[in-house]
Design a protein around this motif. Sequence first.
Motif, PDB file in Angstrom:
ATOM      1  N   ILE A 187       0.874  -1.171   0.000  1.00  0.00           N
ATOM      2  CA  ILE A 187       0.000   0.000   0.000  1.00  0.00           C
ATOM      3  C   ILE A 187       0.919   1.230   0.000  1.00  0.00           C
ATOM      4  CG2 ILE A 187      -1.851   1.204   1.251  1.00  0.00           C
ATOM      5  CD1 ILE A 187      -2.155  -1.649   2.756  1.00  0.00           C
ATOM      6  N   PRO A 188       0.863   2.075  -1.063  1.00  0.00           N
ATOM      7  CA  PRO A 188       1.769   3.225  -1.093  1.00  0.00           C
ATOM      8  C   PRO A 188       1.519   4.150   0.105  1.00  0.00           C
ATOM      9  CG  PRO A 188       0.732   2.897  -3.226  1.00  0.00           C
ATOM     10  CD  PRO A 188       0.019   1.998  -2.260  1.00  0.00           C
ATOM     11  N   TYR A 189       2.594   4.587   0.744  1.00  0.00           N
ATOM     12  CA  TYR A 189       2.487   5.458   1.922  1.00  0.00           C
ATOM     13  C   TYR A 189       3.064   6.821   1.586  1.00  0.00           C
ATOM     14  CZ  TYR A 189       3.398   7.371   6.546  1.00  0.00           C
ATOM     15  OH  TYR A 189       3.445   8.195   7.642  1.00  0.00           O
ATOM     16  N   ASP A 190       2.326   7.855   1.966  1.00  0.00           N
ATOM     17  CA  ASP A 190       2.804   9.216   1.741  1.00  0.00           C
ATOM     18  C   ASP A 190       3.336   9.747   3.079  1.00  0.00           C
ATOM     19  OD1 ASP A 190       3.094  11.911   1.475  1.00  0.00           O
ATOM     20  OD2 ASP A 190       1.067  12.301   0.716  1.00  0.00           O
ATOM     21  N   PRO A 191       4.626  10.111   3.159  1.00  0.00           N
ATOM     22  CA  PRO A 191       5.199  10.524   4.447  1.00  0.00           C
ATOM     23  C   PRO A 191       4.529  11.767   5.048  1.00  0.00           C
ATOM     24  CG  PRO A 191       6.866  10.572   2.704  1.00  0.00           C
ATOM     25  CD  PRO A 191       5.618  10.082   2.084  1.00  0.00           C
ATOM     26  N   GLU A 192       3.781  12.516   4.197  1.00  0.00           N
ATOM     27  CA  GLU A 192       3.083  13.693   4.728  1.00  0.00           C
ATOM     28  C   GLU A 192       1.819  13.290   5.486  1.00  0.00           C
ATOM     29  OE1 GLU A 192       4.376  16.782   4.352  1.00  0.00           O
ATOM     30  OE2 GLU A 192       6.031  15.670   3.440  1.00  0.00           O
ATOM     31  N   GLU A 193       1.362  12.056   5.194  1.00  0.00           N
ATOM     32  CA  GLU A 193       0.094  11.610   5.787  1.00  0.00           C
ATOM     33  C   GLU A 193       0.318  11.225   7.249  1.00  0.00           C
ATOM     34  OE1 GLU A 193      -1.613   7.063   4.943  1.00  0.00           O
ATOM     35  OE2 GLU A 193      -0.705   8.169   3.335  1.00  0.00           O
ATOM     36  N   GLU A 194      -0.702  11.459   8.090  1.00  0.00           N
ATOM     37  CA  GLU A 194      -0.568  11.124   9.515  1.00  0.00           C
ATOM     38  C   GLU A 194      -1.104   9.714   9.733  1.00  0.00           C
ATOM     39  OE1 GLU A 194      -0.189  12.517  13.786  1.00  0.00           O
ATOM     40  OE2 GLU A 194       0.603  13.387  11.969  1.00  0.00           O
ATOM     41  N   HIS A 195      -0.234   8.749   9.716  1.00  0.00           N
ATOM     42  CA  HIS A 195      -0.617   7.353   9.971  1.00  0.00           C
ATOM     43  C   HIS A 195       0.516   6.793  10.814  1.00  0.00           C
ATOM     44  CE1 HIS A 195      -2.074   3.236   8.172  1.00  0.00           C
ATOM     45  NE2 HIS A 195      -1.601   3.095   9.405  1.00  0.00           N
ATOM     46  N   LYS A 196       0.194   6.485  12.067  1.00  0.00           N
ATOM     47  CA  LYS A 196       1.252   6.093  12.995  1.00  0.00           C
ATOM     48  C   LYS A 196       1.343   4.575  13.073  1.00  0.00           C
ATOM     49  CE  LYS A 196       1.108  10.305  15.783  1.00  0.00           C
ATOM     50  NZ  LYS A 196       2.518  10.699  15.804  1.00  0.00           N
ATOM     51  N   PHE A 197       2.536   4.051  12.917  1.00  0.00           N
ATOM     52  CA  PHE A 197       2.751   2.603  12.895  1.00  0.00           C
ATOM     53  C   PHE A 197       3.463   2.150  14.173  1.00  0.00           C
ATOM     54  CE2 PHE A 197       2.327   3.950   8.561  1.00  0.00           C
ATOM     55  CZ  PHE A 197       1.656   2.914   7.930  1.00  0.00           C
ATOM     56  N   SER A 198       3.055   0.968  14.664  1.00  0.00           N
ATOM     57  CA  SER A 198       3.797   0.440  15.813  1.00  0.00           C
ATOM     58  C   SER A 198       4.892  -0.537  15.363  1.00  0.00           C
ATOM     59  CB  SER A 198       2.847  -0.241  16.809  1.00  0.00           C
ATOM     60  OG  SER A 198       2.135  -1.268  16.178  1.00  0.00           O
ATOM     61  N   MET A 199       4.904  -0.866  14.054  1.00  0.00           N
ATOM     62  CA  MET A 199       5.983  -1.734  13.534  1.00  0.00           C
ATOM     63  C   MET A 199       6.563  -1.063  12.290  1.00  0.00           C
ATOM     64  SD  MET A 199       4.175  -5.480  13.807  1.00  0.00           S
ATOM     65  CE  MET A 199       2.656  -5.065  12.976  1.00  0.00           C
ATOM     66  N   VAL A 200       7.882  -0.836  12.313  1.00  0.00           N
ATOM     67  CA  VAL A 200       8.532  -0.143  11.191  1.00  0.00           C
ATOM     68  C   VAL A 200       9.807  -0.886  10.795  1.00  0.00           C
ATOM     69  CG1 VAL A 200       9.636   2.017  10.444  1.00  0.00           C
ATOM     70  CG2 VAL A 200       7.661   2.114  11.984  1.00  0.00           C
ATOM     71  N   LEU A 201       9.939  -1.116   9.483  1.00  0.00           N
ATOM     72  CA  LEU A 201      11.208  -1.610   8.932  1.00  0.00           C
ATOM     73  C   LEU A 201      11.807  -0.461   8.133  1.00  0.00           C
ATOM     74  CD1 LEU A 201      13.312  -3.713   7.895  1.00  0.00           C
ATOM     75  CD2 LEU A 201      11.659  -4.332   6.126  1.00  0.00           C
ATOM     76  N   GLU A 202      12.993  -0.007   8.538  1.00  0.00           N
ATOM     77  CA  GLU A 202      13.660   1.082   7.811  1.00  0.00           C
ATOM     78  C   GLU A 202      14.894   0.520   7.140  1.00  0.00           C
ATOM     79  OE1 GLU A 202      16.109   4.763   7.109  1.00  0.00           O
ATOM     80  OE2 GLU A 202      16.586   2.725   7.706  1.00  0.00           O
TER      81      GLU A 202
END
Length: 259
Positions: A187-202
């Motif tokens: 699902i494409p994610y826009d970094p400007e959008e406010e959607h907070k994740f509890s699991m992140v792979l960077e």
Amino acid sequence: MALLTPQDLEGLTKQLECNNNTIKKATGMDIADICKQIYGTTLDGEKVGIVPITSGNGIITNFSSSLLTITEYFGLDGAITEHPDVTGYYEAVSSDADIILMADDHIFIAHNMRNGKIATNHVCTGVVYAEIASRYKYADSKDILVIGLGRVGYAGAQHLVKRNFDVYAYDPDRETMEKARKELGIIPYDPEEEHKFSMVLEATPNPNTISEGMVAERCLISTPGIPCGLPEDIGERNEIDLVMEPLTIGVASMLYAVM
Ligand code: NAD
Ligand code: 2YH
């Protein structure tokens, strides 16, 4: 492509132990358990031949010795060949190594001489860091964010899609995003959008890739990216479990992958 520096590899055992503690606290499993779960394999004292490679930018100080430390940490019988390159490879095979580890500037491989399995560091690193993120005990949903869809991040995203997570991803490269959307169904994610994740792979080679709007107050950030993408102030303001280590976790994943 970013190359490891000797400084990245300093204090590796301490970094490994510290990360193993964070992983245990955040997932209830240690690195070895996580690798066993992913690949369904175990390690059993195999003999590992570590071959230094001089091509391209040449030998990285501490690289082979770090691999030796890692193999020994996981109970394997590691040895660095006396010579580099083809002569070293011949030496490792002649001395009956079960697994060969070697890396040039582009690819880092583990090759099991007994069963023919071969694994790359970028795929195994993406998969293991993705698996760690996905096992977060305090996750608030099945949503997971992947930042960076290069060689490591793409493999991680693919692993998470296969494991049926809701995988959101962001990469500034539009073609990469389109490929991941079409091939993986991210699902494409826009970094400007406010959607907070509890699991992140960077998985990027850049700092400050993580912004406040992306992370839940309590979250697990699993990142092989060098340097770390988490700005210090965000780390201080939130309850973040941070898994970040330059070599060991990816190498453990490679070793279990070829068993
Ligand atoms: P890569 O160059 O193939 O991919 C990096 C991706 O990050 C690219 O697609 C790029 O567009 C994207 N990117 C850059 N800035 C971004 C941003 N601000 N937000 C989102 N995406 C961004 O690199 P790779 O081979 O996938 O490696 C990624 C990182 O992981 C590197 O730093 C590499 O050194 C590191 N690495 C670490 C380990 C380890 O064991 N810790 C192992 C392998 C690679
Ligand atoms: O660090 C690297 C490359 N980025 C490839 C790794 C892929 N994730 N290679 C290490 C080079 C080691 C050198 N040739 C040596 O000391 O043997």
